[in-house]
Motif scaffolding. Structure first.
Motif: not given
Ligand code: SF4
Lengths: 217, 471
Positions: B11-38
């Motif tokens: 989590w720490q190594d992908h934390l772009v920034e914390e947001r005021d409400d306690g949620s965070a922006l997390i960087y994604v290294d890899r996204q896998l895509l398939h035909e159904v949900t894309s």
């Protein structure tokens, strides 16, 4: 995204635990490449007696008279009450799409599966967590009281009935704010593009292998 | 710095920034895509006039509704008979072309179930954040990735911003100590864990699997374990990096090379929970006590050891009793029946839970030289990827399966969720190595029993469930 307006709605009970997303919208309807067309197939296997398939004329299908949402008294319901672990299983966002297109605006349960819970907010559907005892009594009310309505006030974070009873619920500020304002997550995140870029360049230094080209594909 | 769990570190190594409400922006290294949900995510992107943030962070493959029979497959996408399935796979191809996203298309040698091919190709490496519009992305946590399923809106969000808005989960450690008995596998371990935790027991947690029995598992076994974290309610399942992890990654086509490999290994070696890290919940299981498991109901927590008898609803609380009664009705079973008396009509060996080479080897070892029972209508083996299929054929496993009366198919999700033509008929019982036994999951009215590959193989030969250890 539409703003979530505080509203009053007819309540329908779905007295089951672990209602999974395969049940909410069976997989054959996931073949669609569109965002709409799922409402008529909500709970398809419980709602109809025959097997559903995408693109069929639903007006010719026979309804299962035993399924609660098919009872005349629950037509037009916009609040669904169910038991623990609602929305478990597959991450398909088609589940909130189907619930919403059917006419639900609020789902109440003692607990929700994480991914489903999250997906609801992205689609203007409000999942409300209430204690199991409260849910149990609301389920009873929804069966015993004809035309049972509840009012949901997102600003004040509470649910009220017509007799003046009320129950408060928790929802995190950001999600509440987005629902109230009808805000688009992507637009908001892109306002932070500078922060993302600067993270990305630090990350590239530390873990360059993450950024290796995969053009060899 | 305070002691951290593996999850905290990722989590720490992908934390772009914390947001005021306690949620965070997390960087994604890899996204896998398939035909159904894309498709709806790409559509959203186009409507907003946006481009992918980093197109090479994404890799796509069709898997959910590709046919697994060679008649249809030999003609590629055009050969898919079901028009809606065909359109969905075509749409994936078109979207990948339009946005220059790498894709293993239907007949590419590397095509397969997303969660199988990510690790197999080295496209998902230890320490990465990995997402996919599919809840079984948790599989990839076996490589000490922070990997989880997301919804379609989030797929679009990741395409457009390379980030996710996330709330941090709590930390749970599931420790399994001791040694699994012979004939008992990672699948039995995870089914026993789910039976213990319940399907909502992990909700809100990221689970790290640890303990000597977990460390003793191969990478493939660890993937089976993490795969079903979601069936325990957790979106994330993970195992720390050790020599087994590094050995597995070393030979993958997209693994880093040379100096980059050395640097990566130095970092990967840090991917474990610190000695005194705090977990919000710790659950302990004894490996020796785990017998081969069979699910009897319509929720993955309705699981029993092979020698058990089905439970009496009168012996539990009202809510659970109601769920059990419905399950009995749907499954056509009765309390007091022996698990081993449940008949089997079809057998499915496959899915992202159990379709890797070791799974096929385990099943083939049971089957070798024997025949599928005459009462079994169909027994399918569906390898998880093109690579698994070729490897199995090189080892002669396909011949063992077909000689026994199994059908040997082409890679895809197949009867795990029956979006293609492979499905159960109403009322049929299936010994399945997949991960979900929900009503209708494998075909309307179909009755799924979740088991390990060896147990599925034994059930195919016997025509009912049997203890593979005595078989
Ligand atoms: S094999 Fe089954 S669980 Fe895995 S990705 Fe495919 S459909 Fe989902």
């Amino acid at each position: 995204m539409q703003k979530f307006i505080t509203f009053r709605g007819l309540v329908a009970p779905l007295d089951r635990v672990n209602v999974d997303t395969d049940q909410i919208i069976p997989k054959q309807f996931l073949k669609s490449i569109f965002r709409t067309g799922y409402g008529v197939h909500l709970f398809d296997e419980w709602r109809y007696l025959d097997e559903g398939y995408p693109g069929q004329d639903v007006s010719r299908r026979s309804l299962n008279p035993d399924f609660v949402l098919n009872q005349p008294r629950y037509q037009g319901a916009s609040i669904l009450i169910s038991r623990d672990n609602f929305g478990c299983g597959s991450s398909r966002e088609h589940a909130p799409w189907a619930l919403q297109e059917y006419g639900f605006k609020v789902i109440m349960a003692p607990s929700f599966a994480d991914i489903f819970y999250n997906n609801c907010f992205k689609n203007g559907l409000l999942p409300i967590i209430l204690p199991a005892e409260v849910i149990a009594s609301l389920l009873v009310q929804a069966v015993q009281t004809p035309d049972y309505h509840l009012e949901v006030d997102l600003q004040a974070q509470c649910v009220r009935d017509d007799r003046g009873q009320s129950w408060s619920f928790e929802v995190d500020d950001f999600r509440r704010h987005c629902l109230l304002q009808g805000l688009d997550d992507i637009g908001l995140t892109l306002q932070r593009a500078e922060a993302i870029r600067s993270f990305e360049s630090r990350h590239r230094q530390r873990a360059p292998w993450v950024f290796n080209a995969i053009d060899r594909l | 710095m305070a002691a951290q769990t593996l999850y905290d570190k990722l989590w720490q190594d992908h934390l772009v920034e914390e947001r005021d409400d306690g949620s965070a922006l997390i960087y994604v290294d890899r996204q896998l895509l398939h035909e159904v949900t894309s498709p709806q995510a790409f559509e959203g992107l186009k409507l907003a006039g946006r481009q992918p943030w980093r197109r090479e962070a994404n890799v796509a493959t069709p898997d959910h509704n590709v046919p697994t029979d060679s008649e249809q497959r030999q003609h590629g996408v055009a050969g898919i008979i079901d028009a809606t399935s065909r359109l969905q796979v075509q749409t994936l191809d078109e979207n990948c072309r339009e946005f220059s996203i790498p894709e293993f298309s239907i007949n590419d040698a590397r095509q397969g179930i997303v969660h199988v091919i990510g690790p197999e190709q080295g496209l998902t490496l230890p320490g990465m954040t990995v997402v996919c519009g599919d809840s079984h992305t948790a599989t990839i946590g076996a490589l000490a990735c922070l990997a989880h399923g997301i919804g379609t809106s989030e797929v679009e969000h990741v395409l457009a911003t390379q980030c996710l808005i996330q709330k941090k989960s709590r930390n749970m450690q599931v420790r399994v100590e001791g040694q699994l008995g012979p004939g008992v596998s990672a699948k039995d371990m995870i089914l026993a864990i789910i039976a213990h935790l319940g399907t909502a027991g992990g909700t809100g947690y990221a689970i790290e699997f640890a303990g000597s029995a977990v460390q003793a598992l191969s990478m493939e076994g660890r993937m089976t374990l993490c795969n079903m974290a979601i069936e325990a309610g957790a979106r994330v399942g993970m195992v720390a990096v050790d020599d087994t992890t590094l050995e597995y990654v070393r030979t993958r086509p997209y693994a880093p090379q040379g100096a980059q490999w050395e640097a990566a290994v130095a970092y990967w070696r840090t991917l474990h929970s610190d000695e005194d890290a705090h977990f919000d919940a710790v659950v302990r299981l004894d490996a020796q006590s785990i017998a081969p498991q069979v699910s009897w109901g319509t929720s993955p927590e309705m699981v029993l050891p092979i020698h058990a008898t089905l439970p009496d609803p009168a012996q539990t609380d009202a809510v659970r009793a109601a769920a059990w009664r419905r399950a009995y009705e749907y499954m056509g079973l009765r309390p007091g029946m022996k698990v081993s008396d449940i008949p089997v009509d079809r057998v499915f060996i496959g899915s992202c839970t159990n379709s890797r080479i070791e799974d096929l080897r385990a099943a083939a070892a049971v089957i070798r030289g024997r025949r599928v029972a005459a009462s079994v209508k169909q027994a399918l083996v569906v390898p998880g990827s093109g690579q698994v299929k070729r490897q199995a054929e090189a080892e002669g496993l396909d011949a063992i399966f077909t000689a026994a009366g199994f059908e040997w198919r082409l890679p895809g999700c197949s009867m795990c969720l029956a979006m293609n033509a492979d499905r159960l008929g109403a009322g049929e019982h299936c010994a399945s190595t997949s991960n979900r036994n929900f009503e209708g999951r494998q075909g309307q009215g179909g009755r799924t029993h979740l088991v390990s590959p060896a147990m599925a193989a034994a059930a195919a030969l016997a025509g009912h469930f049997v203890d593979v250890r005595e078989f």
